[in-house]
Design a protein around this motif. Structure first.
Motif, mmCIF file in Angstrom:
data_model
loop_
_atom_site.group_PDB
_atom_site.id
_atom_site.type_symbol
_atom_site.label_atom_id
_atom_site.label_comp_id
_atom_site.label_asym_id
_atom_site.label_seq_id
_atom_site.Cartn_x
_atom_site.Cartn_y
_atom_site.Cartn_z
ATOM 1 N N LEU A 90 -11.831 -4.858 -1.332
ATOM 2 C CA LEU A 90 -11.488 -3.594 -0.672
ATOM 3 C C LEU A 90 -9.988 -3.312 -0.648
ATOM 4 C CD1 LEU A 90 -13.891 -3.693 2.390
ATOM 5 C CD2 LEU A 90 -14.124 -2.377 0.273
ATOM 6 N N GLY A 91 -9.181 -4.256 -1.063
ATOM 7 C CA GLY A 91 -7.731 -4.127 -0.955
ATOM 8 C C GLY A 91 -7.143 -2.855 -1.508
ATOM 9 N N SER A 92 -7.684 -2.361 -2.589
ATOM 10 C CA SER A 92 -7.150 -1.135 -3.189
ATOM 11 C C SER A 92 -7.899 0.112 -2.719
ATOM 12 C CB SER A 92 -7.197 -1.240 -4.714
ATOM 13 O OG SER A 92 -6.310 -2.248 -5.138
ATOM 14 N N MET A 93 -8.791 -0.040 -1.770
ATOM 15 C CA MET A 93 -9.567 1.100 -1.262
ATOM 16 C C MET A 93 -9.070 1.610 0.083
ATOM 17 S SD MET A 93 -11.950 1.929 -3.417
ATOM 18 C CE MET A 93 -10.674 1.685 -4.642
ATOM 19 N N PHE A 94 -8.223 0.820 0.770
ATOM 20 C CA PHE A 94 -7.732 1.259 2.074
ATOM 21 C C PHE A 94 -6.731 2.383 1.900
ATOM 22 C CE2 PHE A 94 -8.765 -3.262 3.044
ATOM 23 C CZ PHE A 94 -9.747 -3.019 3.986
ATOM 24 N N ASN A 95 -6.908 3.451 2.649
ATOM 25 C CA ASN A 95 -5.955 4.554 2.649
ATOM 26 C C ASN A 95 -4.780 4.235 3.562
ATOM 27 O OD1 ASN A 95 -7.086 6.443 0.825
ATOM 28 N ND2 ASN A 95 -8.659 6.921 2.337
ATOM 29 N N HIS A 96 -3.762 5.100 3.465
ATOM 30 C CA HIS A 96 -2.535 4.946 4.241
ATOM 31 C C HIS A 96 -2.617 5.671 5.574
ATOM 32 C CE1 HIS A 96 1.682 5.177 5.385
ATOM 33 N NE2 HIS A 96 1.516 6.476 5.510
ATOM 34 N N VAL A 102 -5.181 -1.806 10.270
ATOM 35 C CA VAL A 102 -5.465 -3.014 9.497
ATOM 36 C C VAL A 102 -4.141 -3.567 8.973
ATOM 37 C CG1 VAL A 102 -6.557 -3.907 7.391
ATOM 38 C CG2 VAL A 102 -7.775 -2.247 8.822
ATOM 39 N N GLY A 103 -3.962 -4.862 9.105
ATOM 40 C CA GLY A 103 -2.797 -5.533 8.552
ATOM 41 C C GLY A 103 -3.232 -6.474 7.443
ATOM 42 N N TRP A 104 -2.288 -6.887 6.621
ATOM 43 C CA TRP A 104 -2.636 -7.784 5.521
ATOM 44 C C TRP A 104 -1.560 -8.843 5.343
ATOM 45 C CZ3 TRP A 104 0.545 -7.497 1.110
ATOM 46 C CH2 TRP A 104 1.345 -6.355 1.012
ATOM 47 N N VAL A 105 -1.998 -9.998 4.832
ATOM 48 C CA VAL A 105 -1.113 -11.134 4.608
ATOM 49 C C VAL A 105 -1.338 -11.642 3.191
ATOM 50 C CG1 VAL A 105 -0.536 -13.490 5.320
ATOM 51 C CG2 VAL A 105 -1.164 -11.793 7.037
ATOM 52 N N ARG A 106 -0.230 -11.801 2.459
ATOM 53 C CA ARG A 106 -0.253 -12.338 1.098
ATOM 54 C C ARG A 106 -0.305 -13.857 1.128
ATOM 55 N NH1 ARG A 106 4.686 -9.826 0.020
ATOM 56 N NH2 ARG A 106 4.140 -7.869 -0.883
ATOM 57 N N ASP A 107 -1.114 -14.447 0.283
ATOM 58 C CA ASP A 107 -1.112 -15.889 0.056
ATOM 59 C C ASP A 107 -0.722 -16.059 -1.411
ATOM 60 O OD1 ASP A 107 -1.693 -18.560 -0.555
ATOM 61 O OD2 ASP A 107 -3.485 -18.602 0.721
ATOM 62 N N ARG A 110 -2.362 -19.236 -3.397
ATOM 63 C CA ARG A 110 -3.777 -19.163 -3.777
ATOM 64 C C ARG A 110 -4.153 -17.802 -4.361
ATOM 65 N NH1 ARG A 110 -7.560 -21.111 0.721
ATOM 66 N NH2 ARG A 110 -6.543 -19.426 1.845
ATOM 67 N N LEU A 111 -3.182 -16.883 -4.457
ATOM 68 C CA LEU A 111 -3.388 -15.540 -5.021
ATOM 69 C C LEU A 111 -4.504 -14.791 -4.292
ATOM 70 C CD1 LEU A 111 -2.977 -16.376 -8.810
ATOM 71 C CD2 LEU A 111 -1.248 -15.522 -7.213
ATOM 72 N N LEU A 112 -4.277 -14.620 -2.997
ATOM 73 C CA LEU A 112 -5.223 -13.925 -2.117
ATOM 74 C C LEU A 112 -4.475 -12.988 -1.192
ATOM 75 C CD1 LEU A 112 -7.304 -16.967 -0.820
ATOM 76 C CD2 LEU A 112 -8.034 -15.308 -2.530
ATOM 77 N N VAL A 113 -5.190 -11.972 -0.712
ATOM 78 C CA VAL A 113 -4.710 -11.145 0.390
ATOM 79 C C VAL A 113 -5.816 -11.122 1.439
ATOM 80 C CG1 VAL A 113 -4.025 -8.837 1.129
ATOM 81 C CG2 VAL A 113 -3.224 -9.711 -1.063
#
Length: 162
Positions: A90-96, A102-107, A110-113
């Motif tokens: 869903l990462g590229s589906m969230f609107n602004h 919703v918040g997000w954290v980069r890993d 392990r190449l994850l969000v």
């Protein structure tokens, strides 16, 4: 091969209480079908990191570029540069929304969000991240569009009944 779960495995989580609606003023959007509590993990998304040159020479000239996230990469000298990453799930589906819920954290290892709710979300509410203060498009939340939660609930009710 041994156990399916080991030190190399990554637990993926996705909240089941969400749908994508296609006909909103912002285009597609992610909406809650039930109340979701604050700090809930709503998605863990794998990432495809693009090379700096690949991004500049190719991706930047396509519509895919508008769905990528800035991602730090190390060059051959060990210096960190900014490239882009395609976020699956869903990462590229969230609107602004500047007032994101919703918040997000980069890993980066392990190449994850990982996406989490920042507050309690009510059924029918759109789940949004902030793209930051420098947008390259007109912000649908700038006042030209007022989201009517009753409309969102009506759309969700139609989907759930189908």
């Amino acid at each position: 091969m041994g156990s399916a779960v080991d030190n190399n495995s990554i637990a993926l989580h996705r909240c089941a209480d969400m749908v994508i609606l296609s006909n909103t003023p912002k285009g597609r959007g992610v909406f809650a079908t039930k109340d979701i509590p604050a700090r809930a993990v709503i998605d863990v998304c794998p990432v495809l990191v693009l090379g700096v040159e690949e991004n500049e020479e190719h991706i930047r000239h396509t519509s895919l570029y508008h769905y990528t996230y800035n991602w730090p990469v190390k060059d051959e000298n060990g210096s960190t540069r900014v490239s882009q990453a395609v976020i699956f799930g869903l990462g590229s589906m969230f609107n602004h929304n500047i007032d994101q819920n919703v918040g997000w954290v980069r890993d980066t290892e392990r190449l994850l969000v990982t996406y989490r709710t920042l507050r309690n979300i009510t059924a029918g509410e759109e789940l949004c991240i902030s793209y930051g203060p420098r947008l390259t498009f007109k912000d649908a939340d700038s006042g030209a569009y007022v989201h009517d939660e009753e409309d969102g609930l009506e759309q969700l009710n139609r989907i759930q009944l189908a």
